[in-house]
Design a protein around this motif. Structure first.
Motif, PDB file in Angstrom:
ATOM      1  N   ASP A  61       2.371   3.815 -11.228  1.00  0.00           N
ATOM      2  CA  ASP A  61       2.318   2.811 -10.167  1.00  0.00           C
ATOM      3  C   ASP A  61       2.914   1.485 -10.636  1.00  0.00           C
ATOM      4  O   ASP A  61       3.608   0.807  -9.874  1.00  0.00           O
ATOM      5  N   ALA A  64       6.648   0.208  -8.951  1.00  0.00           N
ATOM      6  CA  ALA A  64       6.511  -0.903  -8.005  1.00  0.00           C
ATOM      7  C   ALA A  64       7.279  -2.123  -8.501  1.00  0.00           C
ATOM      8  O   ALA A  64       6.965  -2.682  -9.549  1.00  0.00           O
ATOM      9  N   LYS A  85       8.678  -7.267  -5.355  1.00  0.00           N
ATOM     10  CA  LYS A  85       8.364  -7.474  -3.943  1.00  0.00           C
ATOM     11  C   LYS A  85       7.229  -6.555  -3.501  1.00  0.00           C
ATOM     12  O   LYS A  85       6.277  -6.984  -2.828  1.00  0.00           O
ATOM     13  N   GLU A  86       7.310  -5.282  -3.893  1.00  0.00           N
ATOM     14  CA  GLU A  86       6.279  -4.323  -3.494  1.00  0.00           C
ATOM     15  C   GLU A  86       4.909  -4.698  -4.062  1.00  0.00           C
ATOM     16  O   GLU A  86       3.882  -4.487  -3.416  1.00  0.00           O
ATOM     17  N   ARG A  87       4.897  -5.286  -5.223  1.00  0.00           N
ATOM     18  CA  ARG A  87       3.630  -5.668  -5.845  1.00  0.00           C
ATOM     19  C   ARG A  87       2.885  -6.730  -5.033  1.00  0.00           C
ATOM     20  O   ARG A  87       1.665  -6.860  -5.151  1.00  0.00           O
ATOM     21  N   THR A  88       3.604  -7.505  -4.249  1.00  0.00           N
ATOM     22  CA  THR A  88       2.951  -8.528  -3.427  1.00  0.00           C
ATOM     23  C   THR A  88       2.534  -7.987  -2.058  1.00  0.00           C
ATOM     24  O   THR A  88       1.826  -8.674  -1.320  1.00  0.00           O
ATOM     25  N   GLU A  89       2.921  -6.758  -1.741  1.00  0.00           N
ATOM     26  CA  GLU A  89       2.681  -6.227  -0.403  1.00  0.00           C
ATOM     27  C   GLU A  89       1.569  -5.182  -0.340  1.00  0.00           C
ATOM     28  O   GLU A  89       1.119  -4.817   0.736  1.00  0.00           O
ATOM     29  N   ARG A  90       1.124  -4.698  -1.502  1.00  0.00           N
ATOM     30  CA  ARG A  90       0.053  -3.692  -1.512  1.00  0.00           C
ATOM     31  C   ARG A  90      -0.747  -3.809  -2.797  1.00  0.00           C
ATOM     32  O   ARG A  90      -0.366  -4.524  -3.729  1.00  0.00           O
ATOM     33  N   ASP A  91      -1.867  -3.084  -2.834  1.00  0.00           N
ATOM     34  CA  ASP A  91      -2.721  -3.100  -4.023  1.00  0.00           C
ATOM     35  C   ASP A  91      -2.250  -2.074  -5.049  1.00  0.00           C
ATOM     36  O   ASP A  91      -1.649  -1.045  -4.705  1.00  0.00           O
ATOM     37  N   TYR A  92      -2.542  -2.361  -6.282  1.00  0.00           N
ATOM     38  CA  TYR A  92      -2.271  -1.447  -7.394  1.00  0.00           C
ATOM     39  C   TYR A  92      -3.196  -0.243  -7.299  1.00  0.00           C
ATOM     40  O   TYR A  92      -4.391  -0.374  -6.998  1.00  0.00           O
ATOM     41  N   ILE A  93      -2.665   0.932  -7.558  1.00  0.00           N
ATOM     42  CA  ILE A  93      -3.457   2.170  -7.528  1.00  0.00           C
ATOM     43  C   ILE A  93      -3.361   2.840  -8.892  1.00  0.00           C
ATOM     44  O   ILE A  93      -2.372   3.520  -9.195  1.00  0.00           O
ATOM     45  N   ASN A 108      -5.787  -5.238  -9.786  1.00  0.00           N
ATOM     46  CA  ASN A 108      -4.570  -5.259  -8.968  1.00  0.00           C
ATOM     47  C   ASN A 108      -3.341  -5.360  -9.871  1.00  0.00           C
ATOM     48  O   ASN A 108      -3.449  -5.304 -11.100  1.00  0.00           O
TER      49      ASN A 108
END
Length: 478
Positions: free
Chosen positions: A75, A79, A82-90, A344
């Motif tokens: 993950d 990521a 940009k993607e890191r600011t749009e969803r949570d870390y999994i 996160n």
């Protein structure tokens, strides 16, 4: 000569104290050089908490840093910014931890040498010591007579989907390590910083770690005579509820006590501004089986400004190494700072802050313009030297200090040892010399309480020809 910090509860007579509060100091961050290094290698997919172990090796004249990281984490790898600011870390269950190494000649400029030990994606050109090592703690054992065991390590070997076990390793130089040896007994979760040290009191090795009890994280302690066979972990400290849990707590010896650096994670309320962030608090212990908070609820190293992704490198999470003494005598607190919430996305970097010796926690006036009273527990008087480390609470105003000696804090001072008989003069580095017209050396062998009356003074420590004689609240006291 003995020295006692004011954070040491054994020293004080709380019934006689007036207009005083515990106040933690703040090490000064090295803003010129921080961060010292960050995630800049392909295998440094996520340093995460880092659990740094920074050691100055006097023989090699260099600093060494051992830090935990994830060398496989899909993950984080996939990521982008940009993607890191749009969803949570999994976090995935197949994440692979590892142990990495860096070194420095001056403690500021760090190199990540190519060690050639670990194959990562077909190449050994990296600074990895071990794969699968998690929460590694390293100590330089100055007592060791076997040169091959000068450096010692405790770690959790965690191979995703197969096995996880506690292990130790040894090294002659801090770089070349033996294959980790599993603990023959016990396998605690220990998914945190596993910090080993030597206990002078018990003449054995100890390791501070962490387990889960009653639904929260708690700090534990194990002991060993040979660094291979370890006792079952026992609880030594816990925080308060979900909101202030101890995630990791490396510790180090300071004079006649231990000081711990507790990373406090805040959970329990997602609406709180510090939710899922980690602050650093100071703990202390005379006996490492019984740690306590030095100044409860007071972070010693404020997190940086801002939030993810544009905040300071240490704006959300802080995990520390034991204190490091540089060759010039300066004290440095090295730490891993993260710029995002604990669970996160975040990027982690090494930083450092300078701390003044003994100025860790003061007893400061609640109202600086009013008199404060600070009585000690009973002290054996062994000679004529008595000094106090103190600074003005308000640097722009004068500081007043007078002293007396009595058989107890609520008794009249001895003749020649009253407040009017005391002379307090400035010495070096903030230490004040206390003398009495009656001559302190004339009280040698007596058991007395030192009583300080002060205005605008914050007091850090006392030292001299004294020794703790007992306390009415001590276990086993007469």
């Amino acid at each position: 000569m003995e020295k006692y910090l004011m954070l040491d509860r054994r020293l004080l007579s709380p019934q006689g104290m007036a207009n005083l509060k515990l106040e933690a100091s703040h090490p000064v961050k090295d803003e010129e050089h921080n961060p010292l290094f960050t995630e800049d290698r392909p295998w440094e997919v996520r340093i995460d908490n880092g659990y740094p172990n920074v050691i100055y090796d006097r023989e090699a004249n260099c600093y060494r840093c051992y830090y935990t990281l994830f060398i496989e984490d899909e993950d984080s790898r996939c990521a982008g910014p940009k993607e890191r600011t749009e969803r949570d870390y999994i976090p995935r269950p197949d994440r692979v931890p590892g142990l990495a190494y860096a070194e420095s000649a001056d403690g500021i400029h760090w190199e990540k040498p190519s060690l050639g030990f670990v194959d990562w994606h077909g190449s050994r050109e990296n600074n990895l010591i071990f794969p699968f090592a998690h929460g590694t703690g390293v100590m330089l054992d100055e007592r060791e007579t076997d040169p091959s065991r000068r450096y010692k390590m405790v770690t959790k070997m965690d191979q995703p989907g197969t096995e996880a076990y506690m292990a130790v390793s040894f090294s002659p130089d801090g770089v070349h390590w033996e294959t980790p040896t599993p603990w023959p007994e016990h396998n605690p979760p220990a998914d945190s910083h596993n910090l080993p040290f030597w206990s002078e009191e018990e003449s054995c090795y100890m390791v501070l770690s962490r387990v889960w009890r009653d639904g929260i994280r708690v700090t534990t302690l194990s002991r060993s005579q040979d660094f291979i066979h370890w006792s079952e972990p026992k609880e030594t400290l816990r925080g308060t509820g979900f909101e202030n849990q101890i995630y990791a707590m490396p510790a180090f010896r300071w004079g006649n006590i231990y000081l711990g650096l507790a990373s406090m994670i805040h959970e329990g309320d997602r609406t709180e501004p510090d939710f899922d962030q980690v602050d650093l608090e100071l703990t202390w212990a005379a006996d490492p089986w019984k740690f306590d908070f030095a100044a409860p609820g007071q972070p010693i190293l404020p997190r940086g400004e801002g939030s993810y992704p544009d905040g300071a490198f240490d704006c959300c999470c802080i995990y520390a190494s034991p204190l490091v003494a540089a060759p010039d005598g300066s004290l440095w607190l090295y730490y891993m700072g993260g710029n995002g919430q604990h669970t996160n996305f975040r990027e982690t970097s090494l930083g450092r802050a300078k701390w003044e010796a003994d100025r860790f926690v003061s007893l400061s006036p609640r109202r600086p313009q009013e008199e404060s009273v600070l009585p000690t527990a009973s002290l054996f008087i062994n000679g004529g030297r008595l000094e106090l480390l103190a600074d003005p609470a308000d640097p722009g105003q004068p500081m007043e200090v007078s002293a007396a000696l009595a058989t107890a804090w609520n008794r009249e001072p001895l003749p020649g040892f009253g407040y009017g008989d005391s002379e307090v003069t400035a010495g070096e580095d903030g230490w004040l010399s206390i003398r009495f017209s009656g001559g302190l050396e004339n009280l040698a062998g007596q058991k007395l309480s030192l009583i300080l009356r002060m205005k605008n003074a914050k007091v850090w420590a006392v030292r001299g020809d004294i020794a703790l004689a007992g306390h009415r609240l001590w276990e086993g006291a007469e």
